[in-house]
Design a protein around this motif. Sequence first.
Motif, PDB file in Angstrom:
ATOM      1  N   LEU A 138      78.417 -37.505   6.073  1.00 39.31           N
ATOM      2  CA  LEU A 138      77.275 -38.353   5.755  1.00 39.31           C
ATOM      3  C   LEU A 138      77.142 -39.522   6.715  1.00 39.31           C
ATOM      4  N   PHE A 139      78.234 -39.939   7.300  1.00 38.60           N
ATOM      5  CA  PHE A 139      78.247 -41.135   8.122  1.00 38.60           C
ATOM      6  C   PHE A 139      78.269 -40.844   9.618  1.00 38.60           C
ATOM      7  N   ASP A 140      78.231 -39.574   9.985  1.00 41.76           N
ATOM      8  CA  ASP A 140      78.307 -39.202  11.402  1.00 41.76           C
ATOM      9  C   ASP A 140      77.202 -39.846  12.232  1.00 41.76           C
ATOM     10  N   ALA A 141      75.977 -39.850  11.723  1.00 40.17           N
ATOM     11  CA  ALA A 141      74.855 -40.415  12.479  1.00 40.17           C
ATOM     12  C   ALA A 141      75.043 -41.915  12.684  1.00 40.17           C
ATOM     13  N   LYS A 142      75.472 -42.604  11.648  1.00 44.42           N
ATOM     14  CA  LYS A 142      75.681 -44.050  11.763  1.00 44.42           C
ATOM     15  C   LYS A 142      76.849 -44.361  12.693  1.00 44.42           C
ATOM     16  N   LEU A 143      77.892 -43.545  12.644  1.00 43.03           N
ATOM     17  CA  LEU A 143      79.028 -43.754  13.544  1.00 43.03           C
ATOM     18  C   LEU A 143      78.627 -43.496  14.994  1.00 43.03           C
ATOM     19  N   ALA A 144      77.792 -42.492  15.209  1.00 42.52           N
ATOM     20  CA  ALA A 144      77.304 -42.227  16.567  1.00 42.52           C
ATOM     21  C   ALA A 144      76.443 -43.398  17.042  1.00 42.52           C
ATOM     22  N   GLU A 145      75.641 -43.950  16.154  1.00 37.45           N
ATOM     23  CA  GLU A 145      74.816 -45.110  16.495  1.00 37.45           C
ATOM     24  C   GLU A 145      75.695 -46.310  16.846  1.00 37.45           C
ATOM     25  N   LEU A 146      76.742 -46.526  16.068  1.00 42.65           N
ATOM     26  CA  LEU A 146      77.671 -47.626  16.333  1.00 42.65           C
ATOM     27  C   LEU A 146      78.385 -47.430  17.671  1.00 42.65           C
TER      28      LEU A 146
END
Length: 146
Positions: free
Chosen positions: A7-15
């Motif tokens: 669920l957090f992969d996109a946000k981690l990639a953004e970070l």
Amino acid sequence: MNNTSGLFDAKLAELAQIYHDLYGEIDAFRDLDHDAVRRERARLAHDCTLAGEQLKSQLIATRLVPAEELSRAQIDYCDRAQMIMDSLRKQSADDPCKNNSKAELSALFAEFAVDFASLAVTHALLAVLSAMDDQMTEDEKEEERP
């Protein structure tokens, strides 16, 4: 069990992209002349203002109390950080505060801002683990039901 970590992969990639861009920009700024540094500072100040306005508009749209509270904390931080930076900018270069030059105070502020960002990343990790824990608890309860 659901795989909540994805669920957090996109946000981690953004970070990761933000970190990469930040590191690259700081490195590139080292080669700029004084006027170019001032232009970049003005551009980034404008970007920060726009981001703050966007955060405030998202706050109006959110209906989740924890998200609203976190958004308010982010807005408060941005407003206070801007106020401190404005105060530093207005300080005379010949008027050191407690035997520190304006440049030293600005560098110290920048160091604390990076420390704050690191702390925010740690809090984000804690939030991710809490969400995963809650999801796993719900999944386990569902598995126990006949």
